[in-house]
Design an enzyme around this catalytic site. Sequence first.
Site, PDB file in Angstrom:
ATOM      1  N   LYS A  37     -13.950 112.891  -4.253  1.00 52.13           N
ATOM      2  CA  LYS A  37     -13.019 112.760  -5.384  1.00 52.13           C
ATOM      3  C   LYS A  37     -13.403 111.555  -6.241  1.00 52.13           C
ATOM      4  O   LYS A  37     -14.176 110.690  -5.791  1.00 52.13           O
ATOM      5  CB  LYS A  37     -11.585 112.631  -4.858  1.00 52.13           C
ATOM      6  N   ARG A 138       3.659 111.989   1.159  1.00 51.76           N
ATOM      7  CA  ARG A 138       3.063 111.891  -0.164  1.00 51.76           C
ATOM      8  C   ARG A 138       2.771 113.273  -0.720  1.00 51.76           C
ATOM      9  O   ARG A 138       3.075 113.581  -1.854  1.00 51.76           O
ATOM     10  CB  ARG A 138       1.775 111.068  -0.092  1.00 51.76           C
ATOM     11  N   TYR A 260     -10.304  79.443 -17.287  1.00 52.89           N
ATOM     12  CA  TYR A 260      -9.018  79.553 -17.977  1.00 52.89           C
ATOM     13  C   TYR A 260      -7.917  78.853 -17.186  1.00 52.89           C
ATOM     14  O   TYR A 260      -7.957  78.802 -15.956  1.00 52.89           O
ATOM     15  CB  TYR A 260      -8.628  81.020 -18.132  1.00 52.89           C
ATOM     16  N   MET A 307     -14.062  88.217 -17.286  1.00 53.51           N
ATOM     17  CA  MET A 307     -14.464  89.581 -17.617  1.00 53.51           C
ATOM     18  C   MET A 307     -15.974  89.814 -17.465  1.00 53.51           C
ATOM     19  O   MET A 307     -16.404  90.803 -16.882  1.00 53.51           O
ATOM     20  CB  MET A 307     -14.030  89.937 -19.043  1.00 53.51           C
TER      21      MET A 307
HETATM   22  C1  LIG Z   1      -9.054 110.533  -0.026  1.00 54.49           C
HETATM   23  C2  LIG Z   1      -8.779 111.526   1.019  1.00 54.49           C
HETATM   24  C3  LIG Z   1      -9.647 111.668   2.108  1.00 54.49           C
HETATM   25  C4  LIG Z   1     -10.800 110.710   2.361  1.00 54.49           C
HETATM   26  O1  LIG Z   1     -10.276 109.470   2.742  1.00 54.49           O
HETATM   27  P1  LIG Z   1     -11.221 108.262   3.205  1.00 54.49           P
HETATM   28  O2  LIG Z   1     -10.279 107.213   3.657  1.00 54.49           O
HETATM   29  O3  LIG Z   1     -11.966 107.835   1.990  1.00 54.49           O
HETATM   30  O4  LIG Z   1     -12.123 108.773   4.244  1.00 54.49           O
HETATM   31  C5  LIG Z   1      -9.415 112.696   2.991  1.00 54.49           C
HETATM   32  N1  LIG Z   1      -8.367 113.534   2.835  1.00 54.49           N
HETATM   33  C6  LIG Z   1      -7.499 113.418   1.827  1.00 54.49           C
HETATM   34  C7  LIG Z   1      -6.362 114.351   1.715  1.00 54.49           C
HETATM   35  C8  LIG Z   1      -7.666 112.404   0.879  1.00 54.49           C
HETATM   36  O5  LIG Z   1      -6.787 112.272  -0.114  1.00 54.49           O
END
Ligand SMILES: *Cc1c(COP(=O)(O)O)cnc(C)c1O
Length: 362
Positions: A37, A138, A260, A307
């Site tokens: 993702k 979630r 800063y 930055m």
């Molecule tokens: C992001 C995610 C993963 C992978 O998680 P990692 O901690 O990066 O291994 C697996 N399953 C779901 C449903 C996720 O949202």
Amino acid sequence: MAEPASTRLTIDLGALTHNHAVLRGQAAGAEVAPVLKADGYGLGAGVIGTRLWDDGARTFFVARLSEGEALRTALTPERPATIHVLDGFTAGSGRRLAAANLTPALSTLPQVSAAQAWAASAGRKLPVALHIDTGMNRQGLAPDEARALVQSTDRLRGLEVGLLMSHLGSAESPKNTRNIDQLSRFLEVRALFPQARASLSASAGSFLGPDYRFDLVRPGISLFGGGPEERPDPRLRAVASLTAPIADVRNLRPGDILGYGDSVRITAPTRVAVVAAGYADGIIRAGRAGGYAWFAGARRRFLIVTMDLLVIELGEAEAAPGDEVELLGSNALLDDLAKASGSVAHEVLVRLSRRAERTYVG
Ligand SMILES: *Cc1c(COP(=O)(O)O)cnc(C)c1O
């Protein structure tokens, strides 16, 4: 003349292959299905996915429909794979899911109905995954909702449930009893879908032991070197390395105020290097508290992160403009920077920006 030094993100596909092999060893008996993702945690889902396919991966996960389409395009017809979309069956997505041969992970009852209606109108079976909420609260169908689905004869008609999945909320803490609670809820729901494959674990869960593996594990961060317990793990190698040149070396005197505001007051003579990278390159500003770079064989702590520039303490090290500093890699560790930033390795990776020059090696 030598090339001018630049801020560089190097992505080591050899390290990726190594980590993939570590995960396969950890999850022996289960398929390792990479999660790519957010463009492969910011590192390029196309290149990463292609490499992992060549290393044997045949099942993938992405979050968004568009990420699934992009991964399908990158894999090309020569690399057939099952690609699951965690967003599931979102409004109007039927045609695009079908066109790119993507498998939605359905996570609400309205999604199940919409997918079912689409399958009925298209007159074809739609392969889907069902995402069950076993206690992370979630995303996913409640166990009772899943039970209601199997008890009715037509709510799943036209849908081919190939995978039953859930996600652990505390797998980075192996002793946390929340893991066992989620596991037992998952086992109950799984009994309702004996024909589907099952998947409970992401990276951290893959290290919890055989009970948590089921048919398929879904690692993301550990493929890229993030430790399963949110701290550096020597079994894994860094895939992303961020390096930047020193722009200037300065001698600060007691009484000087650095950067800063007035929070960094110098109390003793201090040699520092100004490094050509900052939060616009992905070094999270909060990481200045406890973060470090690697230079001349040692850790050099961050003093400020702005930055485009950050400043590190040099100690006695010899340094000159143009010398290269490692901000992330096999010495400046991803999990350490995440911790210093009050975050997780996932966030550090996805924040690495497009500004640094990218190179793939290995
Ligand atoms: C992001 C995610 C993963 C992978 O998680 P990692 O901690 O990066 O291994 C697996 N399953 C779901 C449903 C996720 O949202």
